[in-house]
Design a protein around this motif. Structure first.
Motif, short mmCIF file in Angstrom:
data_model
loop_
_atom_site.label_atom_id
_atom_site.label_comp_id
_atom_site.label_asym_id
_atom_site.label_seq_id
_atom_site.Cartn_x
_atom_site.Cartn_y
_atom_site.Cartn_z
N ASN A 1 51.08 -98.00 -2.98
CA ASN A 1 50.63 -96.81 -2.28
C ASN A 1 50.82 -97.07 -0.78
OD1 ASN A 1 49.41 -94.45 -1.50
ND2 ASN A 1 47.34 -95.22 -1.78
N ILE A 2 51.83 -96.46 -0.20
CA ILE A 2 52.12 -96.67 1.22
C ILE A 2 52.01 -95.33 1.95
CG2 ILE A 2 54.61 -96.49 0.85
CD1 ILE A 2 54.97 -98.52 3.20
N SER A 3 51.38 -95.36 3.09
CA SER A 3 51.27 -94.17 3.94
C SER A 3 51.91 -94.49 5.29
CB SER A 3 49.81 -93.76 4.12
OG SER A 3 49.09 -94.80 4.76
N TYR A 4 52.28 -93.43 6.01
CA TYR A 4 52.96 -93.60 7.29
C TYR A 4 52.27 -92.76 8.34
CZ TYR A 4 56.60 -93.23 10.86
OH TYR A 4 57.29 -93.26 12.04
N SER A 5 52.08 -93.34 9.50
CA SER A 5 51.55 -92.57 10.62
C SER A 5 52.00 -93.20 11.93
CB SER A 5 50.02 -92.50 10.56
OG SER A 5 49.46 -93.78 10.74
N THR A 6 51.91 -92.41 12.97
CA THR A 6 52.21 -92.93 14.30
C THR A 6 50.90 -93.28 14.99
OG1 THR A 6 52.21 -90.71 15.26
CG2 THR A 6 54.34 -91.59 14.51
N VAL A 7 51.00 -94.23 15.90
CA VAL A 7 49.89 -94.55 16.78
C VAL A 7 50.39 -94.38 18.20
CG1 VAL A 7 48.75 -96.11 15.15
CG2 VAL A 7 50.40 -97.04 16.78
N ASP A 8 49.51 -94.13 19.12
CA ASP A 8 49.90 -93.92 20.51
C ASP A 8 50.31 -95.26 21.14
OD1 ASP A 8 48.90 -93.90 23.57
OD2 ASP A 8 49.65 -91.91 22.98
N TYR A 9 51.51 -95.30 21.69
CA TYR A 9 52.05 -96.53 22.25
C TYR A 9 51.12 -97.13 23.31
CZ TYR A 9 55.16 -99.67 24.80
OH TYR A 9 55.70 -100.76 25.42
N ASN A 10 50.69 -96.33 24.27
CA ASN A 10 49.86 -96.85 25.36
C ASN A 10 48.42 -97.12 24.91
OD1 ASN A 10 51.76 -96.98 27.53
ND2 ASN A 10 51.73 -94.74 27.55
N LYS A 11 47.82 -96.16 24.24
CA LYS A 11 46.40 -96.27 23.88
C LYS A 11 46.16 -97.27 22.75
CE LYS A 11 43.38 -93.08 21.58
NZ LYS A 11 43.64 -93.62 20.34
N ASP A 12 46.97 -97.23 21.69
CA ASP A 12 46.71 -98.06 20.52
C ASP A 12 47.55 -99.33 20.46
OD1 ASP A 12 44.93 -96.08 19.46
OD2 ASP A 12 46.68 -94.92 18.84
N TRP A 13 48.83 -99.24 20.85
CA TRP A 13 49.73 -100.39 20.74
C TRP A 13 49.50 -101.38 21.89
CZ3 TRP A 13 52.42 -102.07 16.75
CH2 TRP A 13 53.38 -103.05 16.95
N ILE A 14 49.47 -100.87 23.13
CA ILE A 14 49.30 -101.73 24.30
C ILE A 14 47.81 -102.00 24.55
CG2 ILE A 14 49.70 -101.95 26.78
CD1 ILE A 14 52.27 -102.09 25.13
N ASN A 15 47.05 -100.95 24.80
CA ASN A 15 45.61 -101.02 25.03
C ASN A 15 45.21 -102.19 25.93
OD1 ASN A 15 42.89 -100.41 24.91
ND2 ASN A 15 42.59 -101.29 22.88
N GLY A 16 45.88 -102.28 27.07
CA GLY A 16 45.53 -103.33 28.04
C GLY A 16 45.66 -104.74 27.48
N GLY A 17 46.60 -104.93 26.55
CA GLY A 17 46.79 -106.26 25.96
C GLY A 17 45.87 -106.54 24.79
N LYS A 18 45.14 -105.50 24.35
CA LYS A 18 44.21 -105.68 23.23
C LYS A 18 44.58 -104.77 22.05
CE LYS A 18 40.51 -107.03 26.26
NZ LYS A 18 39.65 -106.48 27.25
N GLY A 19 45.76 -104.16 22.11
CA GLY A 19 46.17 -103.24 21.05
C GLY A 19 46.83 -103.94 19.88
#
Length: 171
Positions: free
Chosen positions: A118-136
């Motif tokens: 069971n696989i689902s796909y979604s996007t996350v926000d590059y700046n807010k979720d992926w980078i997050n000040g080095g905590k993403g």
């Protein structure tokens, strides 16, 4: 995925092998618009010259896991209990450097959803979720959860000018 997480489903090598075998690399390249102009490499890209990890440098027993074989992938996934697994696939949308990666992530997802899990796909926000000040998600301080895999490309940039050019030049 985070192999350092002892709870990750990707600790099972059969899962990792199934994912690799489910990827039709020629189909992926065609869908990505490379028009047959690509080189299969591994985590050390061609721009590092003689140190690049090229497919021809690997023995056949290693390369067997990089050839598309959906039937074998499904068998491995079933043997690993794949039908009981739920996994999230995320793509960090909004990176100004790599607009093609979104299409590539969707192509990869279309291949991986053929596996018995069971696989689902979604996007996350590059700046807010992926980078997050080095905590993403994209950093050791944040990390990717045990039930999640991220689609993200390897950068072949090796100099500061290449990074600046690729992020900010209109060409």
């Amino acid at each position: 995925y985070n192999l350092r997480d002892s709870n990750s489903i990707f600790q099972d090598i059969r899962i990792r092998q199934a994912v690799s075998l489910a990827m039709d690399r020629d189909g992926y390249a065609a869908a990505s618009g490379y028009e047959g102009k690509y080189i299969q490499t591994f985590s050390v890209p061609p721009n590092v010259g003689k140190w690049a990890a090229m497919a021809e440098d690997y023995p056949p027993e290693t390369l067997q896991w990089y050839k598309f074989d959906l039937q074998k992938a499904k068998q491995l996934m079933e043997a690993a209990g794949g039908s009981k697994l739920s996994i999230k696939m995320i793509y960090p949308a909004g990176n100004p450097a790599d607009p093609l990666l979104g299409k590539q992530a969707e192509t990869a997802y279309s291949m991986l959803k053929q596996l018995p899990w069971n696989i689902s796909y979604s996007t996350v926000d590059y700046n807010k979720d992926w980078i997050n000040g080095g905590k993403g998600f994209g950093y050791p301080g944040g990390g990717i959860p045990a039930d999640t895999m991220a689609w993200w490309g390897w950068s072949s940039r090796s100099e500061v000018d290449e990074y600046l050019f690729s992020f900010w030049d209109s060409k």
